[in-house]
Design a protein around this motif. Structure first.
Motif, PDB file in Angstrom:
ATOM      1  N   ARG B  85     -46.612 -26.007  80.436  1.00  0.00           N
ATOM      2  CA  ARG B  85     -47.659 -25.844  81.254  1.00  0.00           C
ATOM      3  C   ARG B  85     -48.130 -26.851  82.120  1.00  0.00           C
ATOM      4  O   ARG B  85     -48.001 -27.865  81.562  1.00  0.00           O
ATOM      5  CB  ARG B  85     -48.676 -25.001  80.455  1.00  0.00           C
ATOM      6  N   ALA B  86     -48.867 -26.630  83.161  1.00  0.00           N
ATOM      7  CA  ALA B  86     -49.278 -27.483  83.892  1.00  0.00           C
ATOM      8  C   ALA B  86     -50.318 -28.486  82.999  1.00  0.00           C
ATOM      9  O   ALA B  86     -51.083 -28.096  82.196  1.00  0.00           O
ATOM     10  CB  ALA B  86     -50.135 -27.149  85.211  1.00  0.00           C
ATOM     11  N   VAL B  87     -50.310 -29.654  83.162  1.00  0.00           N
ATOM     12  CA  VAL B  87     -50.914 -30.781  82.321  1.00  0.00           C
ATOM     13  C   VAL B  87     -52.645 -30.670  82.493  1.00  0.00           C
ATOM     14  O   VAL B  87     -53.275 -30.790  81.606  1.00  0.00           O
ATOM     15  CB  VAL B  87     -50.340 -32.150  82.479  1.00  0.00           C
ATOM     16  N   LEU B  88     -52.760 -30.840  83.743  1.00  0.00           N
ATOM     17  CA  LEU B  88     -54.419 -31.116  84.097  1.00  0.00           C
ATOM     18  C   LEU B  88     -55.297 -29.952  83.357  1.00  0.00           C
ATOM     19  O   LEU B  88     -56.177 -30.421  82.858  1.00  0.00           O
ATOM     20  CB  LEU B  88     -54.417 -31.087  85.563  1.00  0.00           C
ATOM     21  N   PRO B  89     -55.117 -28.600  83.589  1.00  0.00           N
ATOM     22  CA  PRO B  89     -55.812 -27.627  82.918  1.00  0.00           C
ATOM     23  C   PRO B  89     -55.971 -27.625  81.421  1.00  0.00           C
ATOM     24  O   PRO B  89     -56.959 -27.486  80.953  1.00  0.00           O
ATOM     25  CB  PRO B  89     -55.239 -26.082  83.678  1.00  0.00           C
ATOM     26  N   GLU B  90     -54.766 -28.258  80.903  1.00  0.00           N
ATOM     27  CA  GLU B  90     -54.713 -28.284  79.297  1.00  0.00           C
ATOM     28  C   GLU B  90     -55.691 -29.446  78.924  1.00  0.00           C
ATOM     29  O   GLU B  90     -56.454 -29.407  77.972  1.00  0.00           O
ATOM     30  CB  GLU B  90     -53.118 -28.468  78.800  1.00  0.00           C
ATOM     31  N   VAL B  91     -55.381 -30.395  79.637  1.00  0.00           N
ATOM     32  CA  VAL B  91     -56.318 -31.813  79.243  1.00  0.00           C
ATOM     33  C   VAL B  91     -57.525 -31.665  79.624  1.00  0.00           C
ATOM     34  O   VAL B  91     -58.422 -32.058  78.583  1.00  0.00           O
ATOM     35  CB  VAL B  91     -55.709 -32.918  80.147  1.00  0.00           C
ATOM     36  N   MET B  92     -58.031 -30.752  80.610  1.00  0.00           N
ATOM     37  CA  MET B  92     -59.354 -30.939  80.823  1.00  0.00           C
ATOM     38  C   MET B  92     -60.188 -29.955  79.971  1.00  0.00           C
ATOM     39  O   MET B  92     -61.158 -30.097  79.597  1.00  0.00           O
ATOM     40  CB  MET B  92     -59.527 -30.226  82.443  1.00  0.00           C
ATOM     41  N   LYS B  93     -59.364 -28.783  79.465  1.00  0.00           N
ATOM     42  CA  LYS B  93     -59.936 -27.846  78.628  1.00  0.00           C
ATOM     43  C   LYS B  93     -60.195 -28.690  77.216  1.00  0.00           C
ATOM     44  O   LYS B  93     -61.379 -28.618  76.682  1.00  0.00           O
ATOM     45  CB  LYS B  93     -58.936 -26.792  78.138  1.00  0.00           C
ATOM     46  N   ARG B  94     -59.359 -29.631  77.009  1.00  0.00           N
ATOM     47  CA  ARG B  94     -59.655 -30.529  75.657  1.00  0.00           C
ATOM     48  C   ARG B  94     -60.402 -31.533  75.787  1.00  0.00           C
ATOM     49  O   ARG B  94     -61.408 -31.657  75.129  1.00  0.00           O
ATOM     50  CB  ARG B  94     -58.337 -31.152  75.265  1.00  0.00           C
ATOM     51  N   PHE B  95     -60.473 -32.043  77.069  1.00  0.00           N
ATOM     52  CA  PHE B  95     -61.450 -33.133  77.452  1.00  0.00           C
ATOM     53  C   PHE B  95     -63.107 -32.510  77.370  1.00  0.00           C
ATOM     54  O   PHE B  95     -63.830 -33.295  77.017  1.00  0.00           O
ATOM     55  CB  PHE B  95     -61.124 -33.660  78.881  1.00  0.00           C
ATOM     56  N   LYS B  96     -63.016 -31.471  77.982  1.00  0.00           N
ATOM     57  CA  LYS B  96     -64.552 -30.766  77.828  1.00  0.00           C
ATOM     58  C   LYS B  96     -64.913 -30.725  76.323  1.00  0.00           C
ATOM     59  O   LYS B  96     -66.239 -31.024  75.932  1.00  0.00           O
ATOM     60  CB  LYS B  96     -64.585 -29.457  78.205  1.00  0.00           C
ATOM     61  N   ASN B  97     -64.095 -30.271  75.485  1.00  0.00           N
ATOM     62  CA  ASN B  97     -64.404 -30.568  73.915  1.00  0.00           C
ATOM     63  C   ASN B  97     -64.917 -31.451  73.343  1.00  0.00           C
ATOM     64  O   ASN B  97     -65.787 -31.887  72.786  1.00  0.00           O
ATOM     65  CB  ASN B  97     -63.371 -29.704  73.332  1.00  0.00           C
ATOM     66  N   THR B  98     -63.805 -32.729  73.962  1.00  0.00           N
ATOM     67  CA  THR B  98     -64.368 -34.018  73.403  1.00  0.00           C
ATOM     68  C   THR B  98     -65.525 -34.661  74.067  1.00  0.00           C
ATOM     69  O   THR B  98     -66.613 -35.400  73.286  1.00  0.00           O
ATOM     70  CB  THR B  98     -63.326 -35.044  74.182  1.00  0.00           C
ATOM     71  N   LEU B  99     -66.076 -34.286  75.254  1.00  0.00           N
ATOM     72  CA  LEU B  99     -67.224 -34.683  75.899  1.00  0.00           C
ATOM     73  C   LEU B  99     -68.359 -33.837  75.304  1.00  0.00           C
ATOM     74  O   LEU B  99     -69.476 -34.466  74.969  1.00  0.00           O
ATOM     75  CB  LEU B  99     -67.336 -34.135  77.513  1.00  0.00           C
ATOM     76  N   ILE B 100     -68.477 -32.372  74.836  1.00  0.00           N
ATOM     77  CA  ILE B 100     -69.457 -31.917  73.818  1.00  0.00           C
ATOM     78  C   ILE B 100     -69.560 -32.750  72.689  1.00  0.00           C
ATOM     79  O   ILE B 100     -70.703 -33.208  72.436  1.00  0.00           O
ATOM     80  CB  ILE B 100     -69.006 -30.571  73.516  1.00  0.00           C
ATOM     81  N   LEU B 101     -68.551 -33.153  71.935  1.00  0.00           N
ATOM     82  CA  LEU B 101     -68.619 -34.219  70.666  1.00  0.00           C
ATOM     83  C   LEU B 101     -69.359 -35.324  71.167  1.00  0.00           C
ATOM     84  O   LEU B 101     -70.342 -35.641  70.379  1.00  0.00           O
ATOM     85  CB  LEU B 101     -67.386 -34.186  70.144  1.00  0.00           C
TER      86      LEU B 101
END
Lengths: 342, 315
Positions: B85-101
């Motif tokens: 799958r395209a990298v950017l949407p996957e990375v951003m989804k996970r990055f959002k969770n990291t930002l919350i933490l």
């Protein structure tokens, strides 16, 4: 209205009452090596509008005296005794911190030696002046800001409205000291402590700052307690002088008396150390030795180690500060005492 | 202030350029040929050569970089080899969770670290001061995986008051569920930062309180609370913000372990898996996003710094 009607009566009652009367003030500092007396039973009195000078070397207790009166001694220091009477107030030393805050900055204010570090670097100078007015005059922010600009103008700062918005690092040393003076005089105090106000400044600026202080003090009728090690500043500014050494007053006299006929050998030494025209080409005179460690004062007179006139009596007992016959001047020396110990 | 902002923004351009070169080089510096790795040991040389041609690996490096950077700028980070799958949407989804933490950890560190530091300075050399500094020392000394596992043992297994892993319950959940899940990981991750901030704040405050201008404030009749919270804190905050900026970097990077302990679906976890699977586009995308956020956090810290300290703003 009420105060106006009663004013003459109060004034009449206190016609000769001193503005400030300090008796037996003592301040100690707890150190690991032991407790030292930075101020050891100092008594002084100031008349309204008078300039009273305190001279002495570093560590003689002049600044600590002022800070003690202001209630600004911090741990490990502690005022251990004495009374400070100011106007009609009860002993200032017994007042609560909240009561002292009302007096500090309003009726008694202080300017410090280091204009470079005495202003808060992160606030605009206008804000720093306005803060005093908001505390003591209950002005709104806008009123206080307007007044701060006026005060900057009064202490001779050009384009005050623009300068008010600047920060301390944008100003020269002389201008910062003007700001300190503006801040100290903001509420027209009746007593101003000036702790080495010109020591950190260039010689040309020193004279301007002294002139400014004289001018403002005349306009507002404030008394000034001028703390300095500079005999020249004392000669120019003060009416009365106390010479301090190792926490005590050694001699107290009017400026004329002190400069014409110094009684205490220490005072004589201080005056001799001023460079003069006729002594050109000769090496400067200095008092031998250094100020004694306050933890290990010599027995007897605390100046005797360095005193050219020391004799047997000096080691036996500490001389008292005693008033000279037919005069108001005081001196702490066995040479001038009617009955020195034998 | 505007000039300063523009100057600092301009300075980020060479930094971002440098980062892009490093990230691009990752693919080529890693041992083995990417085409070989993708196709596995059983591939025929012809198939490898075809893929090399397809991936543009036969072109000069500078041309490859240009093409890659051009795609990155347009938001095309490539496709994940593993997920396809395209990298950017996957990375951003996970990055959002990291930002919350990270944000939760940061909030904890700021409120408790700075708060306790100020109070410790105000009540210098009292029982409160000593106790606070003892707790802070313990906080600095305990590694995150230990604090995390201990917290799970006590609050999830022992008292059973907090969930031990994940972001939401299996059936899905609301904001309140998220907060319940966030509490333990955020405190675990933020504990060390809180302890460091408490110690730095305390020492910065104690140093500022010794300054001449604090004596001036007292001589003006300023109340003790205002001396501490306005005159002293504003000056101490210059030091505090510097350390805080570094802590944000640490929190973003340090979240990897916390995410593993609490099964938090963040970028850290994703990166570890991508490295194991040699999923280079995903690793590149993740590193690029983290590096860029470092740059912008630093920029933000510098701007706050300039706002706090007029000596920087006007120089």
């Amino acid at each position: 209205m009420d105060t106006l009607m009663h004013a003459p009566k109060t004034a009449a009652k206190n016609a000769n009452a001193p503005l400030l009367e300090v008796s037996n003030l003592s301040t100690e500092f707890a150190t690991y090596a032991g407790t030292l007396s930075a101020v050891d039973g100092v008594s002084l009195s100031l008349q309204p509008g008078e300039v009273f000078g305190i001279v002495g070397e570093s560590g003689s207790g002049k600044s600590v005296t002022a800070l003690s009166i202001m209630g600004l001694i911090k741990k490990p220091g502690r005022v251990t005794g004495g009374t400070v009477r100011f106007k009609d107030e009860a002993n200032l030393l017994d007042k609560t911190p909240a009561e002292m805050r009302k007096i500090r900055g309003g009726q008694i204010s202080m300017i410090f030696q280091e204009p470079m570090t005495s202003l808060n670097p992160v606030f605009r100078i206008g804000w720093q002046i306005a803060e005093v007015l908001q505390i003591h005059r209950e002005m709104t922010r806008t009123e206080a800001w307007e007044r701060a600009i006026h005060l900057l103008d009064r202490v001779g700062i050009a384009s005050p409205a623009k300068r008010a918005r600047e920060f301390p690092h944008q100003l020269s040393g002389g201008m910062r000291q003007r700001v300190m003076i503006a801040m100290a005089m903001a509420c027209a105090p009746s007593l101003l402590f000036a702790d080495e106000p010109t020591t950190a400044l260039d010689v040309t600026v020193q004279a301007q700052i002294l002139d400014l202080m004289v001018q403002l003090k005349e306009e507002d009728g404030a008394a000034v307690m001028l703390i300095t090690h500079d005999m020249g500043v004392i000669a120019e500014m003060a009416q009365k002088v106390a010479v301090m050494y190792a926490g005590v007053v050694m001699e107290e006299a009017t400026v004329e008396e002190l400069f014409d006929s110094p009684l205490h050998p220490y005072t004589q030494g201080l005056l001799d150390s001023i460079p003069r025209k006729k002594s050109r080409g000769q090496s400067l005179k200095a008092i031998p030795g250094i100020v004694p460690n306050l933890l290990h004062l010599p027995t007897g007179c605390r100046f005797r180690d360095r005193c050219a006139a020391a004799h047997s009596a000096c080691a036996l007992a500490d001389p008292p500060l005693q008033t000279m016959p037919n005069s108001t001047r005081k001196v702490r020396c066995w040479l001038h005492h009617p009955e020195p110990p034998k | 202030m505007r000039n300063y902002l523009l100057k600092r923004l301009a300075q980020t351009i060479p930094v971002l350029f440098g980062i892009s070169i490093l990230v691009f080089s990752m693919l080529h510096l890693a041992p083995g040929d990417p085409a070989d790795l993708l196709l596995g040991p059983d591939a025929t040389p012809e198939a490898v050569e075809d893929l090399r041609e397809d991936m543009g690996l036969n072109r000069p490096l500078i041309v490859q970089y240009g093409a890659w950077a051009g795609r990155i700028v347009q938001g095309d980070f490539g496709r994940s080899v593993v997920l396809n799958r395209a990298v950017l949407p996957e990375v951003m989804k996970r990055f959002k969770n990291t930002l919350i933490l990270t944000a939760g950890a940061l909030a904890f560190a700021v409120v408790f670290g700075i708060g306790i530091g100020i109070l410790a300075a105000k009540f210098h050399q009292t029982v409160f001061d000593s106790a606070a500094m003892l707790v802070a020392l313990a906080g600095i000394s305990m590694p995150t995986f230990f604090t995390g596992i201990a917290a799970i043992l006590i609050f999830a297994m022992g008292f059973q008051v907090l969930p031990s892993s994940g972001m939401y319950p299996a059936r899905g959940g609301d904001f309140f569920d998220l907060m319940r899940h966030l509490l333990m990981p955020a405190v675990t991750l933020g504990a060390v930062s809180a302890a460091i901030l408490a110690r730095i704040t305390r020492s910065a405050m104690l140093e500022v309180i010794q300054q001449d201008f604090i004596r001036t404030a007292r001589a003006k009749g300023v109340s003790e609370d205002k001396v501490v919270w306005i005159h002293a804190l504003r000056n101490a905050s210059i030091t505090i913000v510097t350390v805080l900026g570094m802590q944000i970097g640490y929190l973003l990077g340090g979240s990897v372990i916390t995410e593993a302990v609490f099964s938090w679906p963040g970028l850290g976890q994703m990166m570890v898996r991508a490295i194991q699977a040699r999923d280079y586009p995903t690793v590149q995308g993740g590193v690029l996003i983290i590096a860029m956020s470092f740059v912008f956090i630093n920029l933000a810290v510098d701007l706050i710094y300039a706002w706090l300290d007029p000596r920087i703003r006007y120089s």
